[in-house]
Design a protein around this motif. Structure first.
Motif, PDB file in Angstrom:
ATOM      1  N   LYS A 156      21.576  21.452   3.490  1.00  0.00           N
ATOM      2  CA  LYS A 156      22.524  21.470   2.367  1.00  0.00           C
ATOM      3  C   LYS A 156      22.746  22.865   1.781  1.00  0.00           C
ATOM      4  CE  LYS A 156      23.081  17.043   2.636  1.00  0.00           C
ATOM      5  NZ  LYS A 156      23.999  16.745   3.756  1.00  0.00           N
ATOM      6  N   GLN A 170      18.172  17.859  14.264  1.00  0.00           N
ATOM      7  CA  GLN A 170      18.466  17.929  12.826  1.00  0.00           C
ATOM      8  C   GLN A 170      17.197  18.314  12.081  1.00  0.00           C
ATOM      9  OE1 GLN A 170      21.770  14.431  12.335  1.00  0.00           O
ATOM     10  NE2 GLN A 170      19.671  13.963  11.953  1.00  0.00           N
ATOM     11  N   THR A 189      22.417  18.045   8.133  1.00  0.00           N
ATOM     12  CA  THR A 189      21.472  17.646   7.096  1.00  0.00           C
ATOM     13  C   THR A 189      20.978  18.830   6.264  1.00  0.00           C
ATOM     14  OG1 THR A 189      19.554  17.850   8.549  1.00  0.00           O
ATOM     15  CG2 THR A 189      20.689  15.735   8.531  1.00  0.00           C
ATOM     16  N   THR A 233      16.271  17.434   9.306  1.00  0.00           N
ATOM     17  CA  THR A 233      15.662  16.323   8.579  1.00  0.00           C
ATOM     18  C   THR A 233      14.927  15.365   9.504  1.00  0.00           C
ATOM     19  OG1 THR A 233      17.852  15.394   8.695  1.00  0.00           O
ATOM     20  CG2 THR A 233      17.138  16.214   6.555  1.00  0.00           C
ATOM     21  N   THR A 234      15.282  15.349  10.781  1.00  0.00           N
ATOM     22  CA  THR A 234      14.657  14.349  11.655  1.00  0.00           C
ATOM     23  C   THR A 234      13.777  14.952  12.741  1.00  0.00           C
ATOM     24  OG1 THR A 234      16.716  14.313  12.905  1.00  0.00           O
ATOM     25  CG2 THR A 234      16.373  12.527  11.341  1.00  0.00           C
ATOM     26  N   GLN A 266      22.095   9.268  15.767  1.00  0.00           N
ATOM     27  CA  GLN A 266      22.252  10.657  15.374  1.00  0.00           C
ATOM     28  C   GLN A 266      21.479  11.555  16.329  1.00  0.00           C
ATOM     29  OE1 GLN A 266      20.220  11.043  11.442  1.00  0.00           O
ATOM     30  NE2 GLN A 266      20.049   8.836  11.662  1.00  0.00           N
TER      31      GLN A 266
END
Lengths: 457, 262, 328
Positions: free
Chosen positions: A435, C186, A433, C188-189, C181
């Motif tokens: 980028k 991550q 995730t 984002t999470t 996931q």
């Protein structure tokens, strides 16, 4: 009224009494005390595991039955958090582990006695050369004091494979990038993961994978960059990160890589028999033992485990330049003696026996978790039972020989900032995730790193 | 609160609450079920077999007990003073205390660490009890003052006219009348002290001074993070707080209602 | 608000908020005139206040000032030298993008957890006050996350949210396998996981307060509304909730401070990672306090910034709440 005031005053007096009354008297040790044959001492470390330490102590007690040693094991981060306050309070352990990484010698060296005289007395004036290559030097502080004596060394830059899984999948031990991908396809086809790795959290384990890949790209790059003679965002560094990313995309690195640290994540996954490979250092040799592998598997959550055959294997040639990774290694830890300990005499006996006696070092060699720091000591194979002697023993003997011959250091010449920045860069590369471009990530890594001056020139 | 006269409405509500409660059970279920992986009940045996297992509980009890006594005494006397006695610049002092409400314990670590070294308190239970008390007292004083304010002044005045000294008034009127508040205080402080993690982790480093929140750490090692046993240890340490809460639930809610939401 | 910890105590306190906290803070209260007349008859109470005052104000103010002092040094602790560096630590923090992302994370956490706590707390409290079968069991289920230490629960949460965790198993079971996931690992999470764990541990506390608060609401008022034809939700949101505004205000202050001081659960779940994506002030301060390359000056400078934010925001929330609250 007076009564009230009295009550309150009493309260305050009690509190202040308590404050001062509980003050501990820091024991002031005598650094020049001669080693003694009796006494009582405490030893703190993040390694070895408690059962191994107990074996060491039991062997020590066969020669010195009147010195009682109590070992306390800590998890890596906890060790750091606990040791400094304890040493500051004067209630620290008599003997403690000291690692060569990240300026430890300076951080804790000021709490330790200079053990050079002890070493000289025990091994003679050329004592430094009796230890593995530069092991003693790695445990000196910036003023040149010998703050600890090496107990054992370690090396990394290779992988461990679960032979049972590879056989079941009909796959071979990989030698280069493409064969690694092929092997992983076969392994995943039978429902197992290929290379387990834990790069989450703040632990610096993932830097070993970086180091291995970097050695495949250019064996001199890692130390050059760590000591400021190259940059982390040079083409070599960018290539390392690209290989990292590709390894995940091509299914070599398992997808849960960022769920947690190497311990427990990768260790448990490998020990459970869920994954075919893991990158661990020499200390993993201990699980080749028939009993220790059972314990390790049980701790990973397997009921009634049957050991699988685990083998060390060369790190594949991931960069396609004809070489895998040169091994890199250094002293794993040394034993330091607390300068304020009231038991310095007994502590000297213990440390000298552990680090400099043939018998003490034989124990280290037989535990198979470290390379003995005293040269010329090898495991006594007659006392060891491996899960599969015929297959594992020759490979492990070769591993010991190659690991002892290591000339490249592991973390000794890298600062904490550099290692932390490397971990962050690895996490950014592996996180689907994020980028950012690899170039930006490497530039950020370079920016957050701090050049080390250790062992240069 | 909700009108549920029809059976359908009742069933609907029951169903809705059940669904909403499920997410609360997931981590608990995970924790318990995975604590049996590998060694089964043996994991629990290993937890109980940790050297000095009972010592962990005893140490937590010492920390909790010490905090409760210190906080209870300081809170009751201070609430009495703020509410019923004459104090110069009372409200200024009160506000000074309330500012401390906002202070997180993490901020205390660095200064306390240095101070504790100087005072030789490191590695003593005081190094944990005193900060816990310091952080709790502003809260407890605030609620308890509110509670004591609700006790009519006339009761105290009558006693005083009868010739009772201040201490006597405190002891024979305030203390008995604020029992339900005391239970709420004790439950709060007990749970908080029992659950404290950071302070004991940093300040109680010696071998025999571990508290229960550090018990799972016993299975967190360099070479084997024994997750099933970590979870088993977590279950074992969680049980006392849950039992305490369930046992004192009624008193606790009453104390909250009386002290906080008059 | 993990645990009925100090925070909870504060909540309790603050809960009084509407009635008690704000009232308690508004001196002199009841019967001002009467009081003035008696005041000379009252015995002096300074000695009674002192023990609590010394322990809390003494220790805490001392710590704050000490932190302020240390924040102008670079110091590795222990026997390392203390190097005076002026405002360098502060400038370094304010120029550090990780610090600003920690502030951002704090705000997200605060808003999400506060919302969940108010909505979840009100709905559960209302349900438990209705005729419901086995209400006590539900209450315990909801409150367990509040009374058990976050340090104790963290390993369980990791088991839920890891790639091979319970949550992904549930998704697969529901036929949502494509959505699985690595939640913890991550960027984002990771914050989402930390926030959800925060909500999980907080709803029960909102519940306890609203539940106690609802018990105090006059049933006749509800009956009257019901006769006027108001439905369940209507009554809940136009009568009950406004009546419990004091609790909501307290929860706001409390949650803000909790978010600012968040440490245990984040550290044990993600250590602020991966790549600093779930960093909070608490984890940053801890890393500087306990790490190998620690700088206590930097840690204390962050602490000072944290205290300033905590005090100013709570004062603002309280002042605004007081302005709006009808004085009874």
């Amino acid at each position: 009224m007076t009564k009230i005031r009295d009550t309150a005053l009493t309260g305050i007096v009690v509190v202040s009494l308590v404050l001062t009354g509980c003050a501990t008297n820091a024991g002031s040790g005598d650094a020049s005390a001669a080693p003694a044959n009796s006494g009582k001492l405490t030893w703190w470390g993040w390694t070895p595991d408690t059962p191994v330490a107990e074996q060491y102590i039991a062997a020590f007690n066969r020669e010195y039955p009147d010195i009682k040693v109590t070992y306390k094991n800590f998890e890596n981060v906890d060790f750091r958090t606990s040791l400094t306050p304890a040493l500051d309070s004067g209630k620290g352990p008599d003997v403690f582990d000291l690692s060569p990484a990240g300026g430890s010698a300076d951080e804790w060296g000021s709490y330790a006695i200079d053990v050079a005289p002890l070493a000289k007395e025990t091994l003679g004036s050329d004592w430094e050369s009796k230890f593995g290559a530069s092991y003693a030097k790695q445990l000196t502080d910036s003023k040149g004091r010998q703050v600890a004596l090496p107990l054992g060394g370690m090396a990394a830059g290779f992988i461990w494979v679960n032979q049972n899984i590879l056989q079941e999948a009909g796959a071979a031990i990989p030698t280069d990038y493409n064969s690694w991908v092929t092997t992983c396809k076969k392994v995943t086809a039978i429902g197992k993961a290929c290379l387990t790795m834990g790069a989450g959290g703040a632990d610096t384990f993932p830097t070993e994978m970086y180091h291995s890949i970097a050695n495949s790209v250019d064996p001199s790059y890692f130390i050059k960059a760590a000591t400021g003679r190259a940059k982390w965002n040079d083409p070599e560094g960018i290539q390392v990160l690209q290989i990292f990313k590709k390894m995940k995309e091509d299914g070599i690195i398992a997808s849960n890589v960022l769920d947690g640290g190497q311990y427990p994540l990768a260790n448990n996954s490998f020990m459970k028999g869920d994954t075919a490979m893991v990158q661990m250092g020499f200390w993993y040799t201990q699980y080749a033992g028939a009993n220790s592998c059972k314990n390790a598997m049980e701790a990973a959550g397997v009921s009634n485990p049957t050991c699988f055959v685990q083998l060390p294997a060369e790190f594949p040639d991931v960069a396609g330049k004809g070489k895998g990774s040169a091994y890199f290694g250094e002293v794993d830890y040394g034993l330091a003696i607390n300068a304020e300990s009231p038991n310095i005499a007994a502590a000297k006996t213990f440390v000298a026996w552990m680090t400099m006696s043939k018998n003490g070092q034989q124990n280290v060699a037989n535990a198979l978790d470290l390379l003995p720091s005293l040269q010329g000591v090898t495991p006594d194979w007659s006392t060891l039972t491996l899960a599969n002697n015929a297959v594992q023993k020759p490979l492990i003997e070769k591993l010991i020989a190659d690991s002892t011959a290591t000339t490249q250091s592991r973390q000794w010449q890298a600062t904490k900032e550099t290692l932390d920045a490397m971990v962050v860069a690895i996490q950014q590369v592996l996180d689907p995730t994020v980028k950012m471009s690899i170039e930006d990530i490497a530039a950020g890594q370079q920016k957050s790193s701090k050049t080390s001056t250790v062992g240069v020139g | 609160m909700f009108e549920t006269r029809s059976l359908r409405a009742r069933l609907f509500l029951q169903f809705g609450v059940t669904i909403a409660a499920v997410p609360f059970l997931i981590p608990i279920y995970t924790m318990v079920s995975r604590s049996f992986a590998g060694g089964g009940w043996g994991n629990y045996a290993a937890v109980i077999g940790v050297p000095g297992f009972l010592q962990f509980f005893l140490n937590s009890a010492i920390v909790a007990g010490g905090s409760i006594i210190l906080i209870y005494l300081a809170t009751m006397t201070a609430a009495f003073g703020f509410s019923k006695l004459r104090v110069w610049r009372k409200e200024v002092l009160f506000w000074m205390m309330m500012v401390a409400l906002t202070l997180p314990e993490i901020v205390l670590i660095a200064p306390l660490y240095a101070t504790a070294v100087q005072l030789g308190l490191l590695g003593t239970f005081w190094s944990v009890i005193l900060p816990i008390a310091a952080l709790q007292i502003p809260f407890t004083v605030l609620i308890t003052r509110g509670y004591v304010d609700g006790i009519p002044d006339t009761l105290f005045e009558a006693a005083r006219l009868d010739g009772a000294g201040t201490f006597r008034v405190f002891w024979s009127i305030l203390v008995p009348l604020s029992r339900s508040m005391a239970v709420a205080l004790i439950v709060l402080v007990l749970i908080n002290a029992w659950n404290s993690y950071l302070l004991p982790k940093v300040f109680l480093s010696s071998d025999d001074m571990g508290v229960v929140t550090l018990l799972p750490d016993f299975f967190r090692r360099q070479y084997n993070d024994d997750i099933p046993k970590i979870l088993a240890a977590a279950v074992v340490t969680a049980i006392p707080t849950i039992v305490t809460y369930v046992a004192l639930q009624k008193h606790f809610e009453r104390g909250m209602a009386a002290g906080a939401i008059r | 608000m993990h645990g009925l910890g100090e925070t909870s105590a504060m909540t309790v306190t603050t809960t009084g908020g509407g009635s008690s906290l704000l009232a308690t803070l508004r001196a002199p209260r009841r019967g001002g005139q009467n009081r003035r007349r008696v005041i000379h008859l009252l015995p002096g109470g300074l000695a009674w206040i002192l023990p609590g005052f010394i322990i809390s104000v003494g220790l805490i103010y001392y710590s704050i000032f000490y932190a302020g002092y240390l924040s102008f040094f670079e110091w590795g602790g222990g026997r390392r030298p203390m190097i005076p560096v002026g405002a360098k630590n502060y400038l370094q923090i304010l120029g550090d993008p990780i610090f600003w992302s920690a502030i951002f994370n704090t705000i997200i956490y605060f808003v999400a957890v506060f919302t969940a706590q108010v909505i979840g707390g009100v709905l559960f409290a209302a349900a438990m006050h209705s005729r419901i079968f086995l209400a006590n069991i539900y209450k315990i289920i909801i409150v367990i996350p509040v009374v058990v230490a976050p340090a104790t629960l963290a390993p369980a949460h990791i088991q839920v949210w890891q790639t091979d965790g319970t949550f992904n198993h549930i998704l697969e079971g529901l036929g949502l396998g494509f959505f699985t996931q690595g939640w913890i690992g991550q960027s984002t999470t990771s914050l989402l996981v930390v926030t959800l764990v925060g909500c999980w541990g907080s709803v029960g506390f909102g519940f306890i307060l609203y539940y106690a608060g609802m018990a105090q609401i006059d049933p006749e008022m509800l009956e009257a509304a019901r006769i006027d034809g108001a439905g369940n939700l209507r009554i809940l949101f136009s009568i009950v909730v406004p009546n419990l505004k004091a609790i909501t205000v307290s929860l706001a202050i409390l949650n803000f401070i909790t978010a600012l001081k968040l440490f245990d659960s984040v550290w044990l779940l993600t250590q602020g990672g991966p790549a600093h994506s779930s960093e909070f002030l608490g984890t940053m301060i801890y890393a500087e306090t306990a790490g190998t390359s620690r700088n206590l000056g930097l840690a204390t400078a962050m602490s000072v910034i944290l205290i300033i934010i905590a005090i100013s925001v709570s004062v603002i929330i309280q002042l605004r709440a007081r302005e709006r609250a009808p004085v009874s």
